[in-house]
Structures are given as structure tokens and as C-alpha cells.
Design an enzyme around this catalytic site. Structure first.
Site, short mmCIF file in Angstrom:
data_model
loop_
_atom_site.label_atom_id
_atom_site.label_comp_id
_atom_site.label_asym_id
_atom_site.label_seq_id
_atom_site.Cartn_x
_atom_site.Cartn_y
_atom_site.Cartn_z
CD GLU A 40 65.63 12.61 74.28
OE1 GLU A 40 66.07 12.40 73.12
OE2 GLU A 40 65.96 13.57 74.97
CG PHE A 80 75.73 16.88 70.08
CD1 PHE A 80 74.49 16.38 69.72
CD2 PHE A 80 75.92 17.30 71.38
CE1 PHE A 80 73.46 16.31 70.65
CE2 PHE A 80 74.90 17.23 72.32
CZ PHE A 80 73.66 16.73 71.96
CB SER A 113 75.68 9.48 73.55
OG SER A 113 76.25 8.53 74.44
#
Length: 490
Positions: A256, A387, A235
Site C-alpha cells: 500500500e 506529503f 513510499s
């Protein structure tokens, strides 16, 4: 009886263990719950700061001999690991279903995809590693890629096997030792299985350490002076912390992070194909993917046709425990807390003016595939990474507005455009600020040969996979060799 007591990769018992120069007890137990049921699945070894520090010391001692090994020998070990994973992919898929809530199709795909990342890393080991530079007669001047030393990897729960191996395999191929901290919710499929594969493939001791743990273990990875680099996938909130700690310690970091990825559907698109792409991008693995299609931008002329097809798909997709029913299309979200967070975003967006056309229902640890229409910038569903399995629909009038809406985000990971006129679709796509871009496809795509990463809150601009692996997991060294020392004047 837990799953670990029933079956484990090549006879390995994970109970109470982590991997650090062999299998050893952790600082305590790390209990893993099955997302679909909330029941205990397995209890593995927990790593704290002391276990990470000890592993870093062992890795630093083992790494020079590995770096000195012929690259072909490193490649052979990587290929063996890939072959073993291919042989045991059904068992690995079972862990992905039980530990991570994967549906059967995704659980079968992930090991196959992971094999590709290992095999690509094996090929990477044999690539040229440098250049011969211009130099005076009698001097050889070389620029060569050399390993960093010890690399830390912190991986997430959603694609635990792939997102661990896409860093572990190329880091090893480049001659580094690796400390892997898998997500504590998926320590077997994201870590201990990988340890067993490489152990069985003949990787020398000390080069790979798998250390399931919480924030304490991650912070030690970021601050321990023996670790030269950290590769993090997760996150933005956690990524900021990782980046700050690595920066304070002058340590290389590759981040990432998340995404709020736009899929633009132009008015000349086929509505059926557009809906199929949008549904796959928004709902695959319950939307728990950084590349998930987070915003579906529909041109006004085609909006109703695509929306109607999405609603129809949402109403017929089966939801349930993928371990008990292999035909379900959506499994559980990873935790009850994520279910509640997702529902809050959906309900708050409805209060702000969005229309709930399908789904929006909680069933214990499951969330129905959901369609939200009339979502505008400023609404939680437009701004926040969800998500979860929610198709977020926003309409636009022309190409200029489509680009503006696509770029109206702090993220910049993936983007896609669907349209029949390829010249127009490519022109629209070229204006989207993302790290990877697709025309006539959706946003959830990755390839071992392709660089992966994004801008803004999607990462720090670094890339991983494909040609980016040498950039991330090695550094340049300039060296010269002269036939005799110069006669300097003083």
C-alpha cells in the site's frame, strides 16, 4: 528527562528495549527525535537482521498452537486489546502528538479508529472460513482458509498506530504470528505500545514481535524463509525494493503505497462546502497522508469562489507545536529534510508558472498551509506526491477534461467528486481509476470494514481491511475425506 521516563503505557519503560518473546535489549539504541523541537524524546531498542531472524524463528515455533486455538479464544484476546487501548487512549494520543507531530484532533481520532480495526479483526476471527464443495457420495470435499504462518508488517510514521494495527490485528485473527517493524521515527506509537497492549491482553509469547529498525531489519523480513508474507505501507520507492526482495524469495507481498489523489469540484457544488472538503483533504496532518487530496480540480465557473475560500482558510489556520498549543491546526513535518523537499517542489512549480496565493513559507520544522493555483500537468506540484500542506489547484472546462486530468497520474489510490447533481457526479466518479472513490466527500477516508488499496504506484493491486483481510492473511487449502480408500487399478 525524556517522555518515556515521565510516563508510559501501564508502567512500561521503553528505554533501550524491543519486544520479542518478552522485553529485551536491542542491538543498540534507536534515538527518536520530537518533530516539533528536534529534541530527543526517547531511545528504544534497535533491531538489526540478527534480531529479526531470531524473532522469526520464535514466531514460527509459536504459531501452530495459536492457529489450532479456537477462533473464539483468539477473538477474546483481540477484544481485550481493544478495551485496553480505549482505556489508555489519552496516553497514546500524547505519544502521537510528541512522536509523530499530530495535532490534538488527529491524535484523539487515531486511537479510536485503531480500536475499530482491532474489534473488526476480532469479529473476523469468528467468520466462516470455507466452503463445502461438490463431491461424489462418500467423499467430503472442503475449501478452507488457513493461516500463512508468520507475517511481516512494515508500517509508516504518519498514522503509526492505525497503519500497524490494520495489518497486525487481522493477521493475528487469521491464526498467524506477526513480526512488526514500525517506522524508526515512531517506534513507540507505531509498535511498542501495540506490544504492551497485546501482552496485557494475554497474547501468548512468541506471536507478536515489535522490532524497530532501519533498512537492514526490513530486508531481513523480506528475505527470511520463515516469514511467509510481508505487508508494507510506505513510499513507492521503498515499496519497489520490498516487492523485488519478496519476489526473489517467492514470498507473498501486499503493498500500500502513495497517492496523488484528485478531488473534482463540479460547477454546481456549494463553494463553502467544497472549500471545507478541499482544505481538510489537503492539510490534515500537514498533508502527510497517502490519501491526502493531492490535486484539487475545479470547474472554471466555480474556481475563483472555491480558491478564494481556500486562501482565506490558509491565512487563518494556526501552525505550531501541538504539544504546547492544543489549538493549532497544523503541526510540524516529520523531518527538516521533508520541509526542504516540499519547499523545493513549491518553488519549482512557481517558476514553471503556478501562482502562490498563500503560504509557501518555512518556519523551522513547520510549513505554512499553502495554496498553489494554475498548476498544470508536468509541473512538480501536479506530478509528485507532496506529503505536505499544499492545496494544488487545477481548473477544467468540462467533465471529460476533469476525468482526463484526474487520471493523468501514475498513482491510483483515492478519488472524490463534489457536486449537487448526483447522477452527473457519480458518472464522473465512475471513470476515475482509483481503489476507493467518494462522491460528496474528500479523499481522506478509511473504514475497518472497507477494503483499502490502489493501482499503479499506489500499490500492487492488493487490498487490506474489511473483506480483503482473509484474502491477504490466509490462503486456500483443499482437503478431502473419504469413507475408505479407492481401489486404484495399479
Amino acid at each position: 528527562m525524556t517522555m518515556a521516563e515521565k510516563t508510559s503505557l501501564m508502567g512500561q519503560d521503553w528505554q533501550g528495549l524491543l519486544y520479542s518473546s518478552g522485553w529485551r535489549p536491542g542491538a543498540g539504541p534507536l534515538t527518536v527525535l520530537e518533530p516539533a523541537t528536534g529534541q530527543i524524546l526517547v531511545s528504544v531498542g534497535l533491531a538489526g537482521a540478527a534480531q529479526v531472524a531470531a524473532a522469526a524463528e520464535r514466531a514460527a515455533l509459536a504459531q501452530p498452537a495459536w492457529a489450532a486455538l479456537h477462533p473464539g479464544a483468539r477473538a477474546t484476546i483481540l477484544r481485550r486489546a481493544a478495551d485496553l487501548l480505549r482505556q489508555h487512549q489519552d496516553e497514546v494520543a500524547g505519544w502521537l502528538v510528541r512522536e509523530g507531530g499530530s495535532i490534538q484532533a488527529k491524535a484523539r481520532l487515531e486511537p479510536d479508529h485503531a480500536v475499530g480495526f482491532i474489534e473488526h479483526a476480532a469479529a473476523q476471527a469468528l467468520e466462516p472460513r470455507g466452503h463445502v464443495l461438490p463431491a461424489d457420495p462418500g467423499t467430503d470435499s472442503l475449501a478452507e482458509r488457513v493461516p500463512l504462518g508468520v507475517v511481516g508488517v512494515i508500517s509508516p510514521f504518519n498514522f503509526p498506530l492505525v497503519l500497524s494495527l490494520r495489518a497486525v490485528a487481522p493477521a493475528l485473527a487469521a491464526g498467524n504470528a506477526v513480526l512488526l517493524k514500525p517506522d524508526p521515527r515512531t517506534p513507540v506509537s507505531g509498535g511498542l505500545i501495540i506490544a504492551k497492549l497485546f501482552e496485557a491482553a494475554g497474547l501468548p509469547p512468541g506471536l507478536l514481535h515489535v522490532l524497530p529498525g532501519h533498512a537492514e531489519a526490513g530486508e531481513e523480513l523480506c528475505t527470511n524463509p520463515a516469514i511467509a508474507m510481508v505487508s508494507f505501507t510506505g513510499s513507492p520507492r521503498a515499496g519497489r525494493r520490498v516487492g523485488a526482495l519478496c519476489g526473489e524469495n517467492l514470498k507473498k507481498v501486499q503493498l500500500e503505497l502513495g497517492g496523488k489523489n484528485p478531488l473534482i469540484v463540479l460547477d454546481d457544488a456549494d463553494p463553502d462546502l467544497a472549500a471545507a472538503n478541499a482544505a481538510w483533504g489537503a492539510w490534515l496532518h500537514q498533508g502527510q497522508i497517502c490519501m491526502a487530496t493531492g490535486r484539487i480540480l475545479l470547474q472554471q465557473k466555480i474556481a475563483d469562489a472555491v480558491t478564494d475560500r481556500l486562501v482565506e482558510r490558509a491565512k487563518r489556520l494556526p501552525v505550531g507545536d501541538p504539544h504546547l498549543n492544543p489549538d493549532v491546526a497544523l503541526g510540524p513535518l516529520i523531518t527538516p529534510q521533508q520541509v526542504q523537499r516540499l519547499d523545493t517542489i513549491v518553488q519549482d512549480s512557481v517558476k514553471a508558472g503556478a501562482r502562490l496565493l498563500a503560504g509557501g513559507r518555512i518556519n523551522e520544522r513547520f510549513y505554512a498551509p499553502t495554496v498553489l493555483a494554475d498548476v498544470r500537468p508536468g509541473m512538480p506540484a501536479f506530478n509528485e506526491e507532496l506529503f505536505g500542506p499544499v492545496a494544488v489547484i487545477t481548473t477544467f472546462q468540462d467533465d471529460t477534461e476533469a476525468v482526463r486530468l484526474a487520471n493523468a497520474t501514475a498513482y491510483g489510490l483515492a478519488g472524490a467528486v463534489i457536486g449537487t447533481d448526483l447522477t452527473r457526479a457519480r458518472a464522473v466518479a465512475a471513470q476515475i481509476r482509483v481503489g476507493h472513490l467518494h462522491v460528496n466527500d474528500q479523499t481522506v477516508l478509511a473504514d475497518p470494514a472497507a477494503p483499502f488499496g490502489g493501482f499503479g504506484q499506489s500499490g500492487n493491486g492488493g487490498r487490506i481491511s474489511g473483506p480483503a483481510n482473509w484474502d491477504e492473511f490466509s490462503t486456500w487449502r483443499w482437503s478431502t475425506v473419504k469413507t475408505r480408500p479407492p481401489a486404484y487399478p495399479f
